[in-house]
Design a protein around this motif. Structure first.
Motif, PDB file in Angstrom:
ATOM      1  N   GLY A  60       0.826  -1.189  -0.094  1.00  0.00           N
ATOM      2  CA  GLY A  60       0.035   0.009  -0.053  1.00  0.00           C
ATOM      3  C   GLY A  60       0.839   1.210  -0.001  1.00  0.00           C
ATOM      4  N   MET A  61       1.954   1.267   0.877  1.00  0.00           N
ATOM      5  CA  MET A  61       2.848   2.357   0.592  1.00  0.00           C
ATOM      6  C   MET A  61       3.432   2.739  -0.645  1.00  0.00           C
ATOM      7  N   ALA A  62       3.774   1.688  -1.130  1.00  0.00           N
ATOM      8  CA  ALA A  62       4.409   1.465  -2.687  1.00  0.00           C
ATOM      9  C   ALA A  62       3.385   2.081  -3.496  1.00  0.00           C
ATOM     10  N   ALA A  63       2.283   1.560  -3.716  1.00  0.00           N
ATOM     11  CA  ALA A  63       1.162   2.111  -4.668  1.00  0.00           C
ATOM     12  C   ALA A  63       0.704   3.726  -4.043  1.00  0.00           C
ATOM     13  N   GLY A  64       0.887   3.940  -2.913  1.00  0.00           N
ATOM     14  CA  GLY A  64       0.432   5.100  -2.567  1.00  0.00           C
ATOM     15  C   GLY A  64       1.322   6.272  -3.051  1.00  0.00           C
ATOM     16  N   ILE A  65       2.728   6.012  -3.061  1.00  0.00           N
ATOM     17  CA  ILE A  65       3.655   6.915  -3.479  1.00  0.00           C
ATOM     18  C   ILE A  65       3.752   6.962  -5.009  1.00  0.00           C
ATOM     19  N   SER A  66       3.420   5.796  -5.420  1.00  0.00           N
ATOM     20  CA  SER A  66       3.355   5.757  -7.138  1.00  0.00           C
ATOM     21  C   SER A  66       2.109   6.686  -7.530  1.00  0.00           C
ATOM     22  N   ALA A  67       1.028   6.707  -6.624  1.00  0.00           N
ATOM     23  CA  ALA A  67      -0.183   7.537  -7.090  1.00  0.00           C
ATOM     24  C   ALA A  67       0.180   9.131  -6.779  1.00  0.00           C
ATOM     25  N   ALA A  68       0.913   9.160  -5.980  1.00  0.00           N
ATOM     26  CA  ALA A  68       1.293  10.586  -5.627  1.00  0.00           C
ATOM     27  C   ALA A  68       2.519  11.174  -6.521  1.00  0.00           C
ATOM     28  N   THR A  69       3.350  10.312  -6.788  1.00  0.00           N
ATOM     29  CA  THR A  69       4.233  10.810  -7.819  1.00  0.00           C
ATOM     30  C   THR A  69       4.326  10.664  -9.314  1.00  0.00           C
ATOM     31  N   GLY A  70       3.708   9.223  -9.615  1.00  0.00           N
ATOM     32  CA  GLY A  70       3.663   8.919 -11.136  1.00  0.00           C
ATOM     33  C   GLY A  70       5.223   8.258 -11.416  1.00  0.00           C
ATOM     34  N   ALA A  71       5.867   7.997 -10.232  1.00  0.00           N
ATOM     35  CA  ALA A  71       7.267   7.285 -10.815  1.00  0.00           C
ATOM     36  C   ALA A  71       7.027   6.010 -11.290  1.00  0.00           C
ATOM     37  N   ASP A  72       8.032   5.412 -12.296  1.00  0.00           N
ATOM     38  CA  ASP A  72       8.162   4.227 -12.828  1.00  0.00           C
ATOM     39  C   ASP A  72       8.166   3.182 -11.723  1.00  0.00           C
ATOM     40  N   TRP A  73       8.932   3.488 -10.774  1.00  0.00           N
ATOM     41  CA  TRP A  73       9.181   2.446  -9.767  1.00  0.00           C
ATOM     42  C   TRP A  73       9.020   2.916  -8.339  1.00  0.00           C
ATOM     43  N   CYS A  74       8.611   2.204  -7.398  1.00  0.00           N
ATOM     44  CA  CYS A  74       8.191   2.706  -6.132  1.00  0.00           C
ATOM     45  C   CYS A  74       8.692   1.758  -5.068  1.00  0.00           C
ATOM     46  N   ILE A  75       9.177   2.217  -3.987  1.00  0.00           N
ATOM     47  CA  ILE A  75       9.540   1.201  -2.976  1.00  0.00           C
ATOM     48  C   ILE A  75       8.647   1.769  -1.454  1.00  0.00           C
ATOM     49  N   GLY A  76       8.062   0.716  -0.772  1.00  0.00           N
ATOM     50  CA  GLY A  76       7.895   0.994   0.624  1.00  0.00           C
ATOM     51  C   GLY A  76       8.167   0.111   1.417  1.00  0.00           C
ATOM     52  N   VAL A  77       8.638   0.643   2.586  1.00  0.00           N
ATOM     53  CA  VAL A  77       9.261   0.024   3.690  1.00  0.00           C
ATOM     54  C   VAL A  77       8.667   0.286   5.075  1.00  0.00           C
ATOM     55  N   THR A  78       8.381  -0.816   5.733  1.00  0.00           N
ATOM     56  CA  THR A  78       7.657  -0.987   6.870  1.00  0.00           C
ATOM     57  C   THR A  78       8.292  -1.954   7.943  1.00  0.00           C
ATOM     58  N   GLY A  79       8.147  -1.631   9.100  1.00  0.00           N
ATOM     59  CA  GLY A  79       8.750  -2.754  10.038  1.00  0.00           C
ATOM     60  C   GLY A  79       8.978  -2.206  11.307  1.00  0.00           C
ATOM     61  N   VAL A  80       9.778  -2.807  12.252  1.00  0.00           N
ATOM     62  CA  VAL A  80      10.099  -2.517  13.620  1.00  0.00           C
ATOM     63  C   VAL A  80      11.460  -2.486  13.805  1.00  0.00           C
ATOM     64  N   ALA A  81      12.150  -1.352  13.885  1.00  0.00           N
ATOM     65  CA  ALA A  81      13.421  -1.049  14.246  1.00  0.00           C
ATOM     66  C   ALA A  81      13.967  -1.576  15.569  1.00  0.00           C
ATOM     67  N   GLY A  82      13.093  -1.464  16.452  1.00  0.00           N
ATOM     68  CA  GLY A  82      13.420  -1.576  17.896  1.00  0.00           C
ATOM     69  C   GLY A  82      13.647  -0.520  18.721  1.00  0.00           C
ATOM     70  N   PRO A  83      13.969  -0.857  19.943  1.00  0.00           N
ATOM     71  CA  PRO A  83      14.315  -1.921  20.561  1.00  0.00           C
ATOM     72  C   PRO A  83      13.078  -2.636  20.937  1.00  0.00           C
ATOM     73  N   ASP A  84      11.868  -2.338  20.943  1.00  0.00           N
ATOM     74  CA  ASP A  84      10.673  -3.008  21.591  1.00  0.00           C
ATOM     75  C   ASP A  84       9.780  -3.448  20.442  1.00  0.00           C
ATOM     76  N   PRO A  85       9.245  -4.584  20.852  1.00  0.00           N
ATOM     77  CA  PRO A  85       8.400  -5.099  19.704  1.00  0.00           C
ATOM     78  C   PRO A  85       7.111  -4.242  19.604  1.00  0.00           C
ATOM     79  N   GLN A  86       6.558  -4.282  18.538  1.00  0.00           N
ATOM     80  CA  GLN A  86       5.094  -3.392  18.038  1.00  0.00           C
ATOM     81  C   GLN A  86       4.314  -4.233  17.630  1.00  0.00           C
ATOM     82  N   ASP A  87       3.098  -4.204  18.156  1.00  0.00           N
ATOM     83  CA  ASP A  87       1.937  -5.014  17.504  1.00  0.00           C
ATOM     84  C   ASP A  87       2.172  -6.227  17.493  1.00  0.00           C
TER      85      ASP A  87
END
Length: 163
Positions: A80-107
């Motif tokens: 969804g993040m990759a699709a969202g930035i694609s829609a916003a910019t019209g770039a040919d290729w888009c990358i979306g990154v999400t996750g937990v950097a730490g130090p604590d767990p999330q959800d």
């Protein structure tokens, strides 16, 4: 990281294609790695750092139901993040990154769990290529964030330059 970013920029310049990024846990590090390469302005349109969950929905149009159903740390949100930035910019290729950097767990997700989504261009009436991959990185917060940038660049490079 710099070598990978330079290879991505060179490959994209050769093909005259563009890139945009949507970042969460990396906080702009992916965009910074790309823009550290001379000539990046020819291919990199820009990016969004949507660190807060609400911004993933309001800025990048990630469906609230997907966030609530799958969590912000998921394949669906990376896509969804990759699709969202694609829609916003019209770039040919888009990358979306999400996750937990730490130090604590999330959800319920442990530190080091990362999802990367890459979306390619729409060709005619065909839907765009969308690929996601899950990673589990070890190390402290900084190591997880740097590993995420490397993995995102490597993932895009593998797609653009298959062996």
């Amino acid at each position: 990281m710099t070598d990978l970013a330079a290879r991505v920029v060179a490959t994209m310049r050769e093909r005259d294609i563009t890139l945009a990024t949507a970042e969460s846990l990396t906080g702009g590090m992916l965009g910074a790695a790309i823009t550290s390469v001379p000539g990046a302005s020819k291919v990199y349109l820009g990016g969004v750092v949507a660190y807060a969950t609400e911004l993933k929905s309001s800025l990048l149009q990630v469906e609230r139901l997907e966030i609530e159903t799958f969590s912000v740390v998921s394949s669906q949100v990376a896509q969804g993040m990759a699709a969202g930035i694609s829609a916003a910019t019209g770039a040919d290729w888009c990358i979306g990154v999400t996750g937990v950097a730490g130090p604590d767990p999330q959800d319920g997700h442990d530190p080091g769990e990362v999802w990367i989504g890459v979306q390619g261009p729409r060709i005619g009436t065909l839907a765009p290529l969308v690929m996601t991959q899950q990673f589990q990185f070890e190390g402290d917060r900084s190591a997880v964030r740097m590993a995420t940038v490397d993995a995102a660049l490597s993932m895009l490079l593998r797609i653009l330059s298959p062996v």
